[in-house]
Design an enzyme around this catalytic site. Structure first.
Site, PDB file in Angstrom:
ATOM      1  N   ASP A  81      46.633  34.197  32.687  1.00 41.44           N
ATOM      2  CA  ASP A  81      45.941  34.468  31.423  1.00 41.44           C
ATOM      3  C   ASP A  81      44.944  33.357  31.139  1.00 41.44           C
ATOM      4  O   ASP A  81      45.253  32.397  30.428  1.00 41.44           O
ATOM      5  CB  ASP A  81      46.970  34.596  30.282  1.00 41.44           C
ATOM      6  CG  ASP A  81      47.840  35.833  30.433  1.00 41.44           C
ATOM      7  OD1 ASP A  81      47.308  36.879  30.866  1.00 41.44           O
ATOM      8  OD2 ASP A  81      49.040  35.761  30.140  1.00 41.44           O
ATOM      9  N   LYS A 118      49.342  38.462  37.964  1.00 36.72           N
ATOM     10  CA  LYS A 118      48.920  39.469  36.976  1.00 36.72           C
ATOM     11  C   LYS A 118      47.570  39.068  36.393  1.00 36.72           C
ATOM     12  O   LYS A 118      47.397  37.945  35.917  1.00 36.72           O
ATOM     13  CB  LYS A 118      49.950  39.562  35.848  1.00 36.72           C
ATOM     14  CG  LYS A 118      49.560  40.569  34.762  1.00 36.72           C
ATOM     15  CD  LYS A 118      50.713  40.799  33.797  1.00 36.72           C
ATOM     16  CE  LYS A 118      50.661  39.947  32.556  1.00 36.72           C
ATOM     17  NZ  LYS A 118      49.636  40.352  31.578  1.00 36.72           N
ATOM     18  N   ASP A 124      46.714  44.468  34.829  1.00 31.02           N
ATOM     19  CA  ASP A 124      47.382  44.870  33.586  1.00 31.02           C
ATOM     20  C   ASP A 124      46.340  45.233  32.532  1.00 31.02           C
ATOM     21  O   ASP A 124      46.079  44.456  31.614  1.00 31.02           O
ATOM     22  CB  ASP A 124      48.266  43.692  33.136  1.00 31.02           C
ATOM     23  CG  ASP A 124      48.972  43.922  31.815  1.00 31.02           C
ATOM     24  OD1 ASP A 124      49.143  45.080  31.411  1.00 31.02           O
ATOM     25  OD2 ASP A 124      49.363  42.910  31.195  1.00 31.02           O
ATOM     26  N   ASP A 177      43.179  56.689  27.799  1.00 28.32           N
ATOM     27  CA  ASP A 177      41.958  57.418  27.453  1.00 28.32           C
ATOM     28  C   ASP A 177      42.169  58.860  27.888  1.00 28.32           C
ATOM     29  O   ASP A 177      43.291  59.227  28.268  1.00 28.32           O
ATOM     30  CB  ASP A 177      40.754  56.757  28.169  1.00 28.32           C
ATOM     31  CG  ASP A 177      39.452  56.945  27.398  1.00 28.32           C
ATOM     32  OD1 ASP A 177      39.204  58.077  26.938  1.00 28.32           O
ATOM     33  OD2 ASP A 177      38.685  55.976  27.261  1.00 28.32           O
ATOM     34  N   GLN A 201      56.939  34.099  21.927  1.00 31.68           N
ATOM     35  CA  GLN A 201      57.782  35.209  22.388  1.00 31.68           C
ATOM     36  C   GLN A 201      59.020  35.265  21.500  1.00 31.68           C
ATOM     37  O   GLN A 201      59.802  34.319  21.452  1.00 31.68           O
ATOM     38  CB  GLN A 201      58.206  35.004  23.859  1.00 31.68           C
ATOM     39  CG  GLN A 201      57.069  35.144  24.847  1.00 31.68           C
ATOM     40  CD  GLN A 201      56.652  36.591  25.080  1.00 31.68           C
ATOM     41  OE1 GLN A 201      57.141  37.508  24.429  1.00 31.68           O
ATOM     42  NE2 GLN A 201      55.725  36.787  26.008  1.00 31.68           N
TER      43      GLN A 201
HETATM   44  O1  C5P Z   1      52.857  33.187  28.776  1.00 29.96           O
HETATM   45  P1  C5P Z   1      53.904  34.269  28.752  1.00 29.96           P
HETATM   46  O2  C5P Z   1      55.010  34.053  29.767  1.00 29.96           O
HETATM   47  O3  C5P Z   1      54.405  34.581  27.384  1.00 29.96           O
HETATM   48  O4  C5P Z   1      53.071  35.527  29.283  1.00 29.96           O
HETATM   49  C1  C5P Z   1      53.590  36.807  29.287  1.00 29.96           C
HETATM   50  C2  C5P Z   1      52.570  37.786  29.762  1.00 29.96           C
HETATM   51  O5  C5P Z   1      53.105  39.083  29.587  1.00 29.96           O
HETATM   52  C3  C5P Z   1      51.248  37.756  29.004  1.00 29.96           C
HETATM   53  O6  C5P Z   1      50.224  38.126  29.932  1.00 29.96           O
HETATM   54  C4  C5P Z   1      51.419  38.817  27.947  1.00 29.96           C
HETATM   55  O7  C5P Z   1      50.219  39.436  27.597  1.00 29.96           O
HETATM   56  C5  C5P Z   1      52.325  39.823  28.649  1.00 29.96           C
HETATM   57  N1  C5P Z   1      53.172  40.589  27.743  1.00 29.96           N
HETATM   58  C6  C5P Z   1      54.070  40.019  26.852  1.00 29.96           C
HETATM   59  N2  C5P Z   1      54.857  40.779  26.030  1.00 29.96           N
HETATM   60  C7  C5P Z   1      54.763  42.084  26.081  1.00 29.96           C
HETATM   61  C8  C5P Z   1      53.885  42.686  26.963  1.00 29.96           C
HETATM   62  C9  C5P Z   1      53.089  41.904  27.784  1.00 29.96           C
HETATM   63  O8  C5P Z   1      54.180  38.807  26.787  1.00 29.96           O
HETATM   64  N3  C5P Z   1      55.533  42.798  25.307  1.00 29.96           N
END
Ligand code: C5P
Length: 243
Positions: A17, A39, A66, A71, A199
């Site tokens: 990211d 990803k 991802d 659409d 998270q």
């Molecule tokens: O940095 P981190 O481990 O939190 O990254 C998690 C990745 O998973 C990020 O790319 C985020 O956009 C993705 N993601 C998430 N939670 C979700 C869906 C996708 O963290 N529910």
């Protein structure tokens, strides 16, 4: 243990990211030979484009693109075709787009794959984990989010998709309802002792593996670590211990 390390390496997906190409390339170099899957999400793709994806594929990385396509079926089919032409190994769509749209994504993924190559796996996102029951009902949907997750996963499975993206909290229930080879991919992974950050619903790598995850997406605990390679190795060790 070496066998389990190998199996763990096939299950770890590092989320790149970043909008900074140098940073992205640096991370991939750091993790070379240790991590197979990367990803590329909306941030990296909108900033760095297909060129960055091509660079990863050339380096032998397996790419999970991802973009959560959603659409009309014709547009999704063409976008999935373009993803496949880039050589990605996995892409995803919103199950909310419906069965016809999911079938179109599969057709595009297959149609865009060069002869002799394996088409990318197509996964579905069910209900975004950012939506709770209140937000769900505001949108006019009935029942609970948990019920919709199972219903939409079933729709994805019966449409022929390879699996779904889900939160660590949904793993056990989904695994119970959908045996392998249906794939469960989960983000929200936090190694024991690492920063949880934003998270809210997370699990350790061990827990996610035990609960039935096939693929674990890990971003910041690896990409923001002072030594990303050591951090990735730690995650792999934790996963291997649970395999
Ligand atoms: O940095 P981190 O481990 O939190 O990254 C998690 C990745 O998973 C990020 O790319 C985020 O956009 C993705 N993601 C998430 N939670 C979700 C869906 C996708 O963290 N529910």
């Amino acid at each position: 243990m070496a066998m389990n390390q190998q199996k763990a390496a096939e299950k770890l997906v590092v989320a790149l990211d970043t909008a900074d190409r140098q940073q992205g390339e640096w991370l991939v170099e750091q993790l070379y030979g240790l991590v197979a899957w990367f990803k590329v999400g909306l941030e990296a793709f909108t900033a760095l484009g297909p060129d960055f994806v091509g660079w990863l594929v050339e380096r032998g990385a397996k790419v999970f693109l991802d973009l959560k396509l959603h659409d009309i079926p014709n547009t999704v089919e063409k976008a999935a075709r373009s993803c496949a032409q880039l050589g990605v190994s996995m892409l995803n769509v919103h199950a909310a787009g419906g069965a016809e749209m999911m079938r179109a994504a599969l057709a595009g993924a297959q149609g865009g794959t060069p002869a002799g190559h394996t088409p990318p796996l197509v996964l579905a996102v069910t209900v975004l984990t950012s939506l709770d029951d209140l937000a769900w009902h505001q949108l006019g949907w009935r029942g609970s989010v948990a019920e919709a997750v199972i219903r939409w996963a079933e729709l994805a499975r019966s449409t022929g998709l390879a699996g779904v993206v889900c939160s660590p909290q949904e793993l056990s229930r989904l695994r119970g309802a959908f045996p392998r080879p249906f794939l469960l991919l989960t983000p929200g992974i936090r190694p024991a002792g690492s920063q949880v950050g934003d998270q809210r619903r997370w699990a350790t790598p061990q827990q996610a593996v035990q609960d039935g995850a096939d693929l674990l997406v890990v971003g910041r605990p690896i990409t923001q670590a002072p030594d990303p390679r050591a951090a990735a190795q730690q995650v792999l060790d934790a996963m291997a211990g649970a395999l």
